[in-house]
Design a protein around this motif. Structure first.
Motif, mmCIF file in Angstrom:
data_model
loop_
_atom_site.group_PDB
_atom_site.id
_atom_site.type_symbol
_atom_site.label_atom_id
_atom_site.label_comp_id
_atom_site.label_asym_id
_atom_site.label_seq_id
_atom_site.Cartn_x
_atom_site.Cartn_y
_atom_site.Cartn_z
ATOM 1 N N PHE A 1 -3.451 11.112 -4.801
ATOM 2 C CA PHE A 1 -2.740 10.420 -3.740
ATOM 3 C C PHE A 1 -1.469 9.778 -4.297
ATOM 4 C CE2 PHE A 1 -7.299 10.256 -2.894
ATOM 5 C CZ PHE A 1 -7.356 10.883 -1.648
ATOM 6 N N LYS A 2 -0.409 9.798 -3.514
ATOM 7 C CA LYS A 2 0.850 9.202 -3.947
ATOM 8 C C LYS A 2 0.785 7.680 -3.920
ATOM 9 C CE LYS A 2 3.690 13.008 -2.165
ATOM 10 N NZ LYS A 2 4.755 13.373 -1.183
ATOM 11 N N SER A 3 -0.024 7.134 -3.024
ATOM 12 C CA SER A 3 -0.069 5.687 -2.828
ATOM 13 C C SER A 3 -1.438 5.268 -2.317
ATOM 14 C CB SER A 3 1.001 5.253 -1.815
ATOM 15 O OG SER A 3 0.704 5.799 -0.533
ATOM 16 N N LEU A 4 -1.666 3.970 -2.298
ATOM 17 C CA LEU A 4 -2.903 3.436 -1.741
ATOM 18 C C LEU A 4 -3.006 3.770 -0.259
ATOM 19 C CD1 LEU A 4 -5.345 1.701 -2.588
ATOM 20 C CD2 LEU A 4 -4.040 -0.317 -1.866
ATOM 21 N N HIS A 5 -1.885 3.699 0.445
ATOM 22 C CA HIS A 5 -1.855 4.015 1.873
ATOM 23 C C HIS A 5 -2.311 5.444 2.129
ATOM 24 C CE1 HIS A 5 0.237 5.649 5.467
ATOM 25 N NE2 HIS A 5 -0.150 4.516 6.007
ATOM 26 N N GLU A 6 -1.860 6.373 1.299
ATOM 27 C CA GLU A 6 -2.248 7.770 1.478
ATOM 28 C C GLU A 6 -3.755 7.951 1.287
ATOM 29 O OE1 GLU A 6 0.131 11.750 0.521
ATOM 30 O OE2 GLU A 6 -0.797 10.900 -1.278
ATOM 31 N N CYS A 7 -4.336 7.129 0.420
ATOM 32 C CA CYS A 7 -5.789 7.169 0.239
ATOM 33 C C CYS A 7 -6.503 6.551 1.442
ATOM 34 C CB CYS A 7 -6.172 6.449 -1.048
ATOM 35 S SG CYS A 7 -7.938 6.514 -1.418
ATOM 36 N N ASP B 1 -3.079 3.491 -9.287
ATOM 37 C CA ASP B 1 -4.317 3.576 -10.065
ATOM 38 C C ASP B 1 -5.014 2.226 -10.180
ATOM 39 O OD1 ASP B 1 -3.798 6.233 -10.355
ATOM 40 O OD2 ASP B 1 -3.061 6.092 -12.420
ATOM 41 N N LEU B 2 -4.249 1.156 -10.412
ATOM 42 C CA LEU B 2 -4.854 -0.185 -10.496
ATOM 43 C C LEU B 2 -5.426 -0.612 -9.150
ATOM 44 C CD1 LEU B 2 -2.312 -2.085 -12.780
ATOM 45 C CD2 LEU B 2 -4.634 -1.342 -13.372
ATOM 46 N N SER B 3 -4.740 -0.259 -8.078
ATOM 47 C CA SER B 3 -5.221 -0.609 -6.734
ATOM 48 C C SER B 3 -6.525 0.108 -6.419
ATOM 49 C CB SER B 3 -4.162 -0.256 -5.689
ATOM 50 O OG SER B 3 -2.965 -0.967 -5.897
ATOM 51 N N LEU B 4 -6.583 1.399 -6.735
ATOM 52 C CA LEU B 4 -7.808 2.165 -6.490
ATOM 53 C C LEU B 4 -8.950 1.660 -7.354
ATOM 54 C CD1 LEU B 4 -6.424 5.814 -6.156
ATOM 55 C CD2 LEU B 4 -7.394 4.383 -4.351
ATOM 56 N N LEU B 5 -8.651 1.256 -8.592
ATOM 57 C CA LEU B 5 -9.689 0.713 -9.463
ATOM 58 C C LEU B 5 -10.267 -0.570 -8.870
ATOM 59 C CD1 LEU B 5 -11.259 0.677 -12.135
ATOM 60 C CD2 LEU B 5 -9.324 -0.543 -13.163
ATOM 61 N N CYS B 6 -9.412 -1.462 -8.404
ATOM 62 C CA CYS B 6 -9.892 -2.702 -7.772
ATOM 63 C C CYS B 6 -10.686 -2.408 -6.515
ATOM 64 C CB CYS B 6 -8.699 -3.602 -7.439
ATOM 65 S SG CYS B 6 -7.872 -4.306 -8.872
ATOM 66 N N TRP B 7 -10.218 -1.456 -5.742
ATOM 67 C CA TRP B 7 -10.909 -1.088 -4.500
ATOM 68 C C TRP B 7 -12.322 -0.588 -4.806
ATOM 69 C CZ3 TRP B 7 -8.780 3.180 -0.679
ATOM 70 C CH2 TRP B 7 -9.430 3.061 0.553
ATOM 71 N N ARG B 8 -12.445 0.231 -5.831
ATOM 72 C CA ARG B 8 -13.764 0.747 -6.209
ATOM 73 C C ARG B 8 -14.696 -0.361 -6.689
ATOM 74 N NH1 ARG B 8 -14.123 6.338 -6.858
ATOM 75 N NH2 ARG B 8 -12.145 7.479 -6.906
ATOM 76 N N SER C 1 0.814 -1.221 0.000
ATOM 77 C CA SER C 1 0.000 0.000 0.000
ATOM 78 C C SER C 1 0.846 1.268 0.000
ATOM 79 C CB SER C 1 -0.952 0.010 1.198
ATOM 80 O OG SER C 1 -0.233 0.151 2.413
ATOM 81 N N LYS C 2 2.109 1.161 0.397
ATOM 82 C CA LYS C 2 2.966 2.342 0.476
ATOM 83 C C LYS C 2 3.796 2.556 -0.792
ATOM 84 C CE LYS C 2 3.373 2.410 5.533
ATOM 85 N NZ LYS C 2 2.483 1.274 5.823
ATOM 86 N N ILE C 3 3.630 1.705 -1.790
ATOM 87 C CA ILE C 3 4.373 1.877 -3.046
ATOM 88 C C ILE C 3 3.894 3.139 -3.752
ATOM 89 C CG2 ILE C 3 4.814 0.906 -5.338
ATOM 90 C CD1 ILE C 3 4.554 -1.871 -4.105
ATOM 91 N N GLU C 4 4.811 4.033 -4.026
ATOM 92 C CA GLU C 4 4.465 5.297 -4.685
ATOM 93 C C GLU C 4 4.750 5.198 -6.179
ATOM 94 O OE1 GLU C 4 6.233 8.617 -2.705
ATOM 95 O OE2 GLU C 4 5.230 8.187 -0.787
ATOM 96 N N ASN C 5 3.898 4.447 -6.843
ATOM 97 C CA ASN C 5 4.004 4.248 -8.284
ATOM 98 C C ASN C 5 2.628 4.521 -8.881
ATOM 99 O OD1 ASN C 5 3.486 2.355 -10.722
ATOM 100 N ND2 ASN C 5 5.736 2.458 -10.602
ATOM 101 N N PRO C 6 2.516 5.417 -9.842
ATOM 102 C CA PRO C 6 1.197 5.785 -10.380
ATOM 103 C C PRO C 6 0.400 4.605 -10.910
ATOM 104 C CG PRO C 6 2.842 7.369 -11.079
ATOM 105 C CD PRO C 6 3.592 6.251 -10.424
#
Length: 287
Positions: A68-74, A46-53, A37-42
């Motif tokens: 957000f820089k990362s999933l963790h920041e979200c 973006d893929l993580s947020l898409l799956c989360w949604r 979750s702390k990986i700061e890679n666009p």
């Protein structure tokens, strides 16, 4: 479809949910999620947020930031100012977080329950006989945070936090399906016990409980994150004076907060099992 077949299908769905969220290497998966979750890679973000949604009702319209820089920041996002006003009534103990109200009621001597018919003891939860005595025959309320909710929690009242105890444990899912199947679940998971005293001398205790993917609890007044990698001391004496509504910290995904209050407090009018509540709204009333 007959009632029997409906019940069978519902049971199968519960079995699958429990299997996928609990009969897995929970600790290893939680450590992986903490790193991932702390990986700061666009692209990863973006893929993580898409799956989360896809699998939740994630709504970022209230977020202070839109990027957000990362999933963790979200996960640990702040909200825009003014979106969680705190009830100003001095008799009101406010909800410390957004959440869904679960089990609540009067503590029977030192016994409370995670769902109806599933009791556990204050001593198993808190690990402190003196604190148990402070809440004997008091009141308890459980707030469950889902993965898509606002994950920060706040002071429910003007108070002084006197001690924090971090208890290592497991990381079972804390959804209703798991609560029905795992006895004393809250007493098995990692958790922090925040002992506080109100200006009138009454005790109020908050117990943030970690869960799978969530075994990190950040506490601002200690300036540290508590998780499976935390090594002594596991008891922190402190004298942190906070005002009603002050931010105390956050979960790194979503989990549960158990609120323990004195016997003479009463539940607010809207308190009912399954009700969604927001941080700052009335939870309990002082006489």
């Amino acid at each position: 479809m007959t009632v029997r077949r409906l019940i069978a299908r519902f049971t199968e769905q519960e079995d699958l949910n429990f299997l996928l969220t609990n009969r897995v290497p929970r600790a290893a998966l939680t450590r992986f999620m903490g790193w991932f979750s702390k990986i700061e890679n666009p692209l990863v973000r973006d893929l993580s947020l898409l799956c989360w949604r896809l699998f939740s009702d994630l709504d970022l319209s209230e977020a202070k930031k839109t990027e957000f820089k990362s999933l963790h920041e979200c996960f640990t996002r702040e909200l825009r100012p003014g979106l969680r006003p705190v009830d100003p009534d001095p008799r009101v103990v406010a909800s410390p977080s957004d959440g869904i109200i679960g089990a609540f009621g009067k503590i029977a001597d030192t016994e409370l329950f995670q769902i109806k018919g599933a009791p556990y003891s204050l001593l198993d939860l808190l690990g402190d006989p003196a604190l148990v005595e402070s809440h004997r025959n008091g009141h308890f309320l459980t707030l469950r945070l889902t993965s898509s909710m606002y994950h920060r929690f706040h002071a429910p009242y003007d108070m002084s936090i006197e001690k924090v105890t971090f208890i290592h444990g497991d990381v079972w899912n804390v959804n209703p399906i798991a609560l029905k199947r795992v006895e004393r679940l809250f007493c098995k998971n990692e958790r922090a016990v925040l002992q506080a005293r109100l200006p009138t001398g009454e005790r109020l205790t908050l117990v943030p409980v970690a869960a799978i993917l969530v075994a990190s609890i950040r506490l601002h007044f200690l300036d540290r994150t508590l998780n499976a990698q935390s090594r002594g001391p596991l008891e922190f004496a402190c004298d942190a004076a906070v005002r009603k509504g002050d931010e105390l910290g956050w979960f790194e995904h979503g989990s549960t907060i158990i609120v323990l209050a004195p016997e003479h407090f009463e539940f607010a009018d809207r308190v009912a099992e399954g009700v969604r509540i927001r941080a700052g709204e009335p939870l309990l009333r002082k006489p």
